[in-house]
Design an enzyme around this catalytic site. Structure first.
Site, PDB file in Angstrom:
ATOM      1  N   THR A 120       0.822  -1.211   0.000  1.00 37.29           N
ATOM      2  CA  THR A 120       0.000   0.000   0.000  1.00 37.29           C
ATOM      3  C   THR A 120       0.852   1.254   0.000  1.00 37.29           C
ATOM      4  OG1 THR A 120      -1.576   1.274   1.353  1.00 37.29           O
ATOM      5  CG2 THR A 120      -0.107  -0.193   2.518  1.00 37.29           C
ATOM      6  N   TYR A 144      -1.590   0.515  10.449  1.00 39.31           N
ATOM      7  CA  TYR A 144      -1.862  -0.252   9.225  1.00 39.31           C
ATOM      8  C   TYR A 144      -0.693  -0.140   8.250  1.00 39.31           C
ATOM      9  CZ  TYR A 144      -3.529  -1.209   4.530  1.00 39.31           C
ATOM     10  OH  TYR A 144      -3.627  -1.676   3.238  1.00 39.31           O
TER      11      TYR A 144
END
Length: 353
Positions: A120, A144
């Site tokens: 990501t 995250y």
């Protein structure tokens, strides 16, 4: 002996994973979805078998790998709610990092040495400049993003130590739905902007919040790089093929290289749906960068990858077509329950080259 057409897809019942499974099947592979269905959906597994299991259950992972002998793994399975990761970091480190370590160890023990990892742009944090390249310093600002960075580092360390060939794909804002209408986005809770705006347009929510309208951007709202989910799926298949041809391990950004503001998303949804979108401006969210735009030229040059649906109108149009089916796909409720450990059927589907 490895099966040279079988691919294990962790998180194959999820949004991006299920689209990747369709792309794999179309390319002549058999995708085997490994998913605990915590956030994925049984109805989204259409192109190969579903094996119920959890990344934290290493014995189950090993059992599935031994049964199917996949040529490689596409690793999507992860918790991905940024806000939740801030409140419950232990949950994210346990699932995303420890679960991924279990997968890497199971692969090593069972002789599977090819991995495509779903990473990501959250690993970059707030960049000093745009566009973001693969060499941009990475300083994630939430757990995250930190867990994804940790997994990338583990994968990189497994390469020289154990002969793991890998590519990490750092993508930006996944959006849209299968143009043929077979699968689409269905999160609970939903946090992605485009489906939330479509909900507001459809009257399923009273309005949508715009978090901050005073950023240093052309219209004051945050700018993001939206990439169609089928383009992401295509990149994963290309990455797998590249690894099989001996491309060196590494990482690629996946994005359109185009930035669209929140207000542009609102106006695009109004144009595509023909409906007004009620919205209200709220306070900025802590840690939200003003703009995130990718430089994906490396993936274009080395993988031969080119987004086929870069236009925001097309991304929204496919999402709206899926949304009109009821804002979600067929409910899992009322379906025959899945047995926790379904029978292991090796290559139950015929592959058409």
């Amino acid at each position: 002996m490895m099966n040279d057409r079988t691919v294990l897809v962790t998180g194959g019942a999820g949004y991006i994973g299920s689209h990747a499974c369709k792309a794999l099947r179309r390319a002549g592979y058999l995708p085997v979805s490994f998913d605990n269905l915590a956030y994925g959906h049984e109805w989204a597994v259409k192109w190969g078998p579903l094996e119920r299991g959890d990344l934290l259950d290493k014995a189950r992972l090993s059992e599935v790998i031994r049964a199917y002998r996949p040529l490689g793994v596409l690793h999507f399975a992860a918790f991905a709610y940024v806000g939740e990761s801030v409140v419950e970091p232990a949950k994210y480190y346990r699932n995303n990092v420890v679960g991924s370590l279990n997968l890497l160890e199971a692969m090593r023990e069972e002789g599977v040495g090819t991995l495509v990892f779903s990473s990501t742009c959250a690993t970059y944090g707030i960049p000093a400049g745009l566009p973001i390249t693969e060499d941009t310093p990475r300083h994630p600002i939430n757990p995250y993003g930190a867990t994804k960075l940790h997994v990338e580092r583990m994968i990189a360390d497994f390469g020289p130590a154990y002969g793991l060939a890998s590519l990490s794909l750092r993508y930006f804002n996944a959006a849209g739905a299968d143009p043929e209408g077979e699968i689409g986005e269905d999160h609970d809770p939903e946090t992605h902007l485009i489906p939330l705006v479509l909900d507001a347009a459809a009257g399923r929510r009273p309005d949508v919040s715009v978090f901050g309208a005073d950023y240093d951007t052309p219209d004051g709202t945050c700018v993001r790089d939206y990439i169609h989910v089928t383009d992401l799926a295509d990149a994963h298949v290309r990455a797998l093929d590249a690894l099989r041809k001996g491309v060196p391990s590494g990482a690629y950004n996946l994005g359109n290289g185009l930035g669209f503001s929140v207000r542009e998303v609102l106006s695009t949804v109004e144009r595509v749906t023909g409906r007004p979108v009620p919205f209200r401006v709220s306070e900025r969210r802590p840690g939200d960068p003003a703009a995130l735009v990718s430089d994906a030229s490396k993936a274009r040059a080395e993988l031969g990858w080119e987004p086929q649906m870069p236009a925001l109108d097309d991304i929204v149009r496919t999402a709206w077509a899926w949304h009109q089916r009821g804002a979600s796909a067929p409910s899992d409720a009322g379906r025959a329950p899945s047995v926790p450990h379904a029978p292991l059927l090796v290559n139950p589907l015929r592959i058409e080259a």
